[in-house]
Scaffold this motif. Structure first.
Motif, PDB file in Angstrom:
ATOM      1  N   GLU A 143       0.865  -1.184   0.000  1.00 57.91           N
ATOM      2  CA  GLU A 143       0.000   0.000   0.000  1.00 57.91           C
ATOM      3  C   GLU A 143       0.895   1.226   0.000  1.00 57.91           C
ATOM      4  O   GLU A 143       1.786   1.357   0.854  1.00 57.91           O
ATOM      5  CB  GLU A 143      -0.907   0.003   1.229  1.00 57.91           C
ATOM      6  N   ARG A 148      -2.851   4.112  -3.051  1.00 59.14           N
ATOM      7  CA  ARG A 148      -2.830   3.148  -4.146  1.00 59.14           C
ATOM      8  C   ARG A 148      -2.213   1.836  -3.667  1.00 59.14           C
ATOM      9  O   ARG A 148      -1.343   1.827  -2.809  1.00 59.14           O
ATOM     10  CB  ARG A 148      -2.040   3.691  -5.336  1.00 59.14           C
ATOM     11  N   ARG A 149      -2.674   0.733  -4.263  1.00 62.92           N
ATOM     12  CA  ARG A 149      -2.160  -0.582  -3.893  1.00 62.92           C
ATOM     13  C   ARG A 149      -1.650  -1.319  -5.128  1.00 62.92           C
ATOM     14  O   ARG A 149      -2.267  -1.261  -6.187  1.00 62.92           O
ATOM     15  CB  ARG A 149      -3.249  -1.406  -3.193  1.00 62.92           C
ATOM     16  N   SER A 162      -9.461  -0.689  -7.294  1.00 70.00           N
ATOM     17  CA  SER A 162      -8.470   0.399  -7.469  1.00 70.00           C
ATOM     18  C   SER A 162      -7.030  -0.067  -7.260  1.00 70.00           C
ATOM     19  O   SER A 162      -6.135   0.758  -7.067  1.00 70.00           O
ATOM     20  CB  SER A 162      -8.770   1.569  -6.525  1.00 70.00           C
ATOM     21  N   GLU A 164      -3.538  -2.219  -8.596  1.00 72.78           N
ATOM     22  CA  GLU A 164      -2.873  -2.455  -9.884  1.00 72.78           C
ATOM     23  C   GLU A 164      -1.949  -3.657  -9.787  1.00 72.78           C
ATOM     24  O   GLU A 164      -1.122  -3.745  -8.870  1.00 72.78           O
ATOM     25  CB  GLU A 164      -2.074  -1.211 -10.286  1.00 72.78           C
TER      26      GLU A 164
END
Length: 296
Positions: A143, A148-149, A162, A164
Motif C-alpha cells: 500500500e 494506491r495498492r 483500485s 494495480e
C-alpha cells in the motif's frame, strides 16, 4: 467573615454573580462529560464481522447505543481504507478518525468525506527481497502512502478495487505504508516460525489468523495511531476501551491496559491475545462486542 486571601471562612458561603455561577457550573459539567466520554476502538475481522463479512449479532444496534451515550466509537483495523469504508457505512458510523493498515494510516472526516490525514511510510525493498527468498510462491501486495495498492497475483480474499497488478520488482520502487504477504502453502504457525528465523528487525509485523503476514514501518501499530487520535480528541488516557481478537491487536490491548483503560479480547482469540487483555467477552459469533457496548 472572609479570610485575608479572599476565600470564605470555613462553613461560610461566598455569593457570586449569576453569570459567574453559570460559568462554574458549565466548567464542572464539561469536566464531568470529558471524564465519562470513552474512546472506543473496534477491530473489524473476528470482532465486528464474521468470516463471510456479515456483522456479529447485535453489533450495529450496540454501536448506535454507545454512540448515543456520547462515546467516540471508531474502527482500528489492519484493512486498507478500501476494505474498511463499507463496514463503516454498514455500522452507520461516522467517527472523526479511522485507523487503517494496522496504524500506518489515519483518516479524518472532512466535509468532502474521509481523507488521509496521517500516513507512515518506509523503504520495503530489503524486507521484500528477504521474504521472496523464503516464500517464492507467496502473493505480495503493498500500500503506497497515497492509498494506491500494487499486487503481484490475484487472490480471492483480497479487495482489489483500485489496485494495480505489477511485477514483483515494482513493489519496492518507492516508499510504502505497508506490505501484505499471503502464502496459501503455509499456515500462521509457519509464518511465526519464519519471522523468528529470518529476523524482521527493521519493521513491525503481525501474523494473521490465516497465513497472512502484515508488515508496517518499525514501531508503528494500532496503538501508536490510537494514541495520536486520543490526543487529538482530548480524551483522558484512562478513558479508552479497545476490543480485538488477533495478534495485530496485541499492541492496542497493551496500550489500553497500561493507561488504565479496558483491554478486551474476543472469546475466540488465541491464547497469546487473551493473555494480553484485561478482560474477555464472548466470541464474534456470540455477539461479544454487543455485550460490552450494551452494558455501557
Amino acid at each position: 467573615m472572609t479570610s485575608a486571601a479572599g476565600v470564605p471562612a470555613t462553613g461560610e458561603v461566598e455569593v457570586v454573580a449569576p453569570e459567574d455561577a453559570a460559568e462554574v457550573v458549565e466548567e464542572v459539567a464539561d469536566a464531568a462529560s470529558a471524564s465519562q466520554r470513552l474512546l472506543i476502538a473496534l477491530d473489524i475481522d473476528g470482532t465486528v464481522v464474521l468470516e463471510d463479512e456479515s456483522f456479529s449479532p447485535g453489533v450495529v444496534e450496540a454501536v448506535a447505543h454507545a454512540h448515543a451515550a456520547g462515546h467516540e466509537v471508531m474502527l482500528a483495523t489492519g484493512r486498507s481504507w478500501e476494505g474498511t469504508r463499507h463496514i463503516l457505512e454498514g455500522l452507520a458510523l461516522t467517527p472523526e478518525y479511522v485507523v487503517c493498515s494496522n496504524g500506518a494510516v489515519i483518516l479524518k472526516r472532512e466535509a468532502e468525506g474521509y481523507v488521509r490525514f496521517h500516513t507512515e511510510e518506509f523503504d520495503a525493498s530489503q524486507v521484500l527481497e528477504l521474504l521472496r527468498d523464503h516464500l517464492p510462491h507467496a502473493h505480495y501486495m503493498v500500500e503506497l502512502p497515497d492509498g494506491r495498492r500494487l499486487y503481484t497475483d490475484d487472490i480471492e480474499d483480497w479487495n482489489l478495487a483500485s489496485a494495480e497488478k505489477v511485477h514483483f520488482t515494482e513493489l519496492s520502487a518507492q516508499p510504502v505504508s505497508r506490505v501484505v504477504v499471503v502464502s496459501q502453502d503455509d499456515n500462521n504457525d509457519d509464518f511465526v516460525e519464519l519471522v523468528s528465523r529470518i529476523g524482521l528487525n527493521e519493521v513491525s509485523y503481525a501474523v494473521g489468523w490465516s497465513a497472512w503476514l502484515d508488515i508496517a514501518p518499525q514501531g508503528i501499530d494500532k496503538a501508536t495511531a490510537l494514541e495520536r487520535v486520543r490526543t487529538w480528541l482530548g480524551i483522558d488516557a484512562a478513558s479508552v476501551l479497545v476490543i480485538g481478537d488477533g495478534r495485530n491487536d496485541i499492541g492496542m490491548l497493551r496500550w489500553a491496559k497500561a493507561a488504565g483503560g479496558r483491554a478486551i479480547a474476543m472469546g475466540q482469540g488465541p491464547e497469546e491475545v487473551l493473555s494480553e487483555a484485561s478482560e474477555h467477552t464472548g466470541s464474534v459469533t456470540e455477539g461479544g462486542v454487543s455485550a460490552i457496548l450494551r452494558a455501557l
